[in-house]
Enzyme design. Structure first.
Site, PDB file in Angstrom:
ATOM      1  CE1 TYR A  36      -3.055  -3.009   0.354  1.00  0.00           C
ATOM      2  CE2 TYR A  36      -3.444  -2.436   2.642  1.00  0.00           C
ATOM      3  CZ  TYR A  36      -3.685  -3.254   1.557  1.00  0.00           C
ATOM      4  OH  TYR A  36      -4.571  -4.300   1.678  1.00  0.00           O
ATOM      5  N   GLY A 186     -17.507   0.402  -1.540  1.00  0.00           N
ATOM      6  CA  GLY A 186     -18.441   1.511  -1.452  1.00  0.00           C
ATOM      7  C   GLY A 186     -19.737   1.299  -2.198  1.00  0.00           C
ATOM      8  CG  PHE A 187     -21.671  -1.115  -6.034  1.00  0.00           C
ATOM      9  CD1 PHE A 187     -21.352  -0.592  -7.275  1.00  0.00           C
ATOM     10  CD2 PHE A 187     -22.914  -1.720  -5.883  1.00  0.00           C
ATOM     11  CE1 PHE A 187     -22.251  -0.650  -8.332  1.00  0.00           C
ATOM     12  CE2 PHE A 187     -23.819  -1.791  -6.926  1.00  0.00           C
ATOM     13  CZ  PHE A 187     -23.480  -1.250  -8.167  1.00  0.00           C
ATOM     14  N   GLY A 190     -24.156   2.482  -1.374  1.00  0.00           N
ATOM     15  CA  GLY A 190     -24.868   3.421  -2.233  1.00  0.00           C
ATOM     16  C   GLY A 190     -23.993   4.528  -2.770  1.00  0.00           C
TER      17      GLY A 190
END
Length: 315
Positions: A36, A186-187, A190
Site C-alpha cells: 500500500y 463503497g458500492f 450506495g
C-alpha cells in the site's frame, strides 16, 4: 489501503484525522500492507497510532524495487524475513501482531512460507500468521506447518464465494476470518458511480463490477439494502455490515474509508442487530455467484489461489 491513493489522493492531515476517528469510534484492529503506497501506508499508520495499543495486521509477498515499482510476487523465505524487519521499522512497533501472505506465490511452496513465518514467531518479531485469498487446500497445508490464526479474503453481500469451501475449513480448524471490501468498495453503501464517471486514479475506474451493464445489474441489490435501511432507520452501509456480522462471531469485517463521517457510520453497524428474517431476505437477494462481473480485471484474477478447487467452483 484507502488512505494511500487506491481510490484517489488523500492528504496526510486527512489521513491522520481518519485514523484518529477510527480509534475514537472504537476500532482497534488496523490492516495495512507493504504494497500500500508502496511502503507509505505502514509509515503513516505507525506515525498516526503513536504507540497506542492497537492490533496491527500487515502483509508480505510482493516484489518491490527501490523506486516503489511492484514487479510481481515474492514469498521466498529471505524476502519474508526482510519484509518483516522493514515493516517493523515503518510501523514503529517491536512485534507485528498478524503477518499475512498477501497472495500465494506459485514459485514458493506454502509450507516454506509457513516455515519462514514460524521462524519470525520464534524470534519474537511476529505474533500470528495469516493468509489472504487462499483455497481450503492451501489453508490446510500452511496450518500443518505453522498455526494459521486468520485468513483474509473478500466477503460481502456481493461476494460470497468463501462460503463454499473456505469458511467451512476455517471453522473446522478454528481459524478466524477477516472480510475485506465488506461494502463492495463503497458500492453496497450506495456510493458507487459508474466506472466511466469515476475520477482518474481511482481503482474502481477499472473494476468490472462498476462498468456498463454490470453496474446496472448490481444496482438491484443496492435497492434491496437501501429499502431495508429506510425501514429500520439505518444506512445501507450499516445494513450490509450488520448482515456480515450476522454470519458468525468469527467474521471480522475491515471496512476502509478516508472520510471521518463514513468511519463513524461504519462503527455504528456493530450495534445494529438484524432479525433472522432480515438476514434471510438479504441472503436470498444476493445468492452465491449472483454478482455481475468478475471481482478483478483478468490480471488480478490470476492472483487468486484456486488450488484444489472442484471444477466450476466459484472463488
Amino acid at each position: 489501503m484507502s488512505l494511500s491513493g487506491t481510490y484517489g489522493l488523500v492528504d496526510e492531515a486527512e489521513a491522520f484525522c481518519a485514523i484518529d476517528a477510527a480509534w475514537d469510534a472504537g476500532f482497534r484492529l488496523f490492516d495495512t500492507a507493504e504494497v500500500y503506497g508502496p511502503f507509505t501506508n505502514e509509515d503513516l499508520l505507525g506515525r498516526a497510532l503513536r504507540g497506542r495499543p492497537a492490533v496491527i495486521a500487515t502483509k508480505f509477498g510482493r516484489r518491490i524495487n527501490a523506486d516503489g515499482a511492484v514487479l510481481g510476487l515474492d514469498s521466498s523465505p529471505a524476502r519474508i524475513k526482510a519484509v518483516a524487519d522493514a515493516s517493523l521499522a515503518r510501523l514503529r512497533v517491536e512485534v507485528i501482531d498478524l503477518f499475512l501472505q498477501h497472495r500465494v506465490d506459485p514459485d514458493v511452496p506454502v509450507e516454506d512460507v509457513a516455515g519462514a513465518v514460524a521462524d519470525l514467531i520464534a524470534a519474537g518479531k511476529v505474533r500470528h500468521f495469516g493468509l489472504c485469498e487462499v483455497s481450503a487446500a492451501t489453508i490446510r497445508r500452511a496450518d500443518a506447518v505453522c498455526r494459521v490464526t486468520a485468513v483474509q479474503s473478500e466477503y460481502s453481500l456481493w461476494e460470497r464465494g468463501v462460503e463454499q469451501t473456505v469458511l467451512p475449513v476455517l471453522r473446522e480448524l478454528g481459524i478466524g476470518f477477516m472480510a475485506y471490501s465488506p461494502l463492495g468498495r463503497g458500492f453496497l453503501a450506495g456510493h458507487g458511480l459508474r466506472a466511466e464517471e469515476i475520477q482518474s486514479g481511482d481503482y474502481r475506474r477499472n473494476d468490472p463490477r462498476f462498468a456498463g451493464a454490470n453496474f446496472d445489474a448490481n444496482r438491484n441489490l443496492v435497492d434491496v439494502i437501501s429499502n431495508m435501511a429506510r425501514e429500520i432507520g439505518a444506512t445501507p452501509a450499516q445494513v450490509a455490515l450488520a448482515w456480515l456480522l450476522a454470519q458468525g462471531e468469527d467474521i471480522v469485517p475491515i471496512p476502509g474509508s478516508a472520510r471521518v463521517a463514513h468511519i463513524v457510520e461504519n462503527a455504528a453497524a456493530a450495534g445494529l442487530k438484524l432479525g433472522a428474517g432480515q438476514v434471510s431476505a438479504l441472503s436470498e437477494a444476493a445468492p452465491v455467484g449472483w454478482t455481475s462481473g468478475s471481482r478483478y480485471p483478468p490480471e488480478g484474477m490470476k492472483l487468486i489461489d484456486t488450488s484444489g478447487h472442484a471444477a466450476g467452483e466459484r472463488q
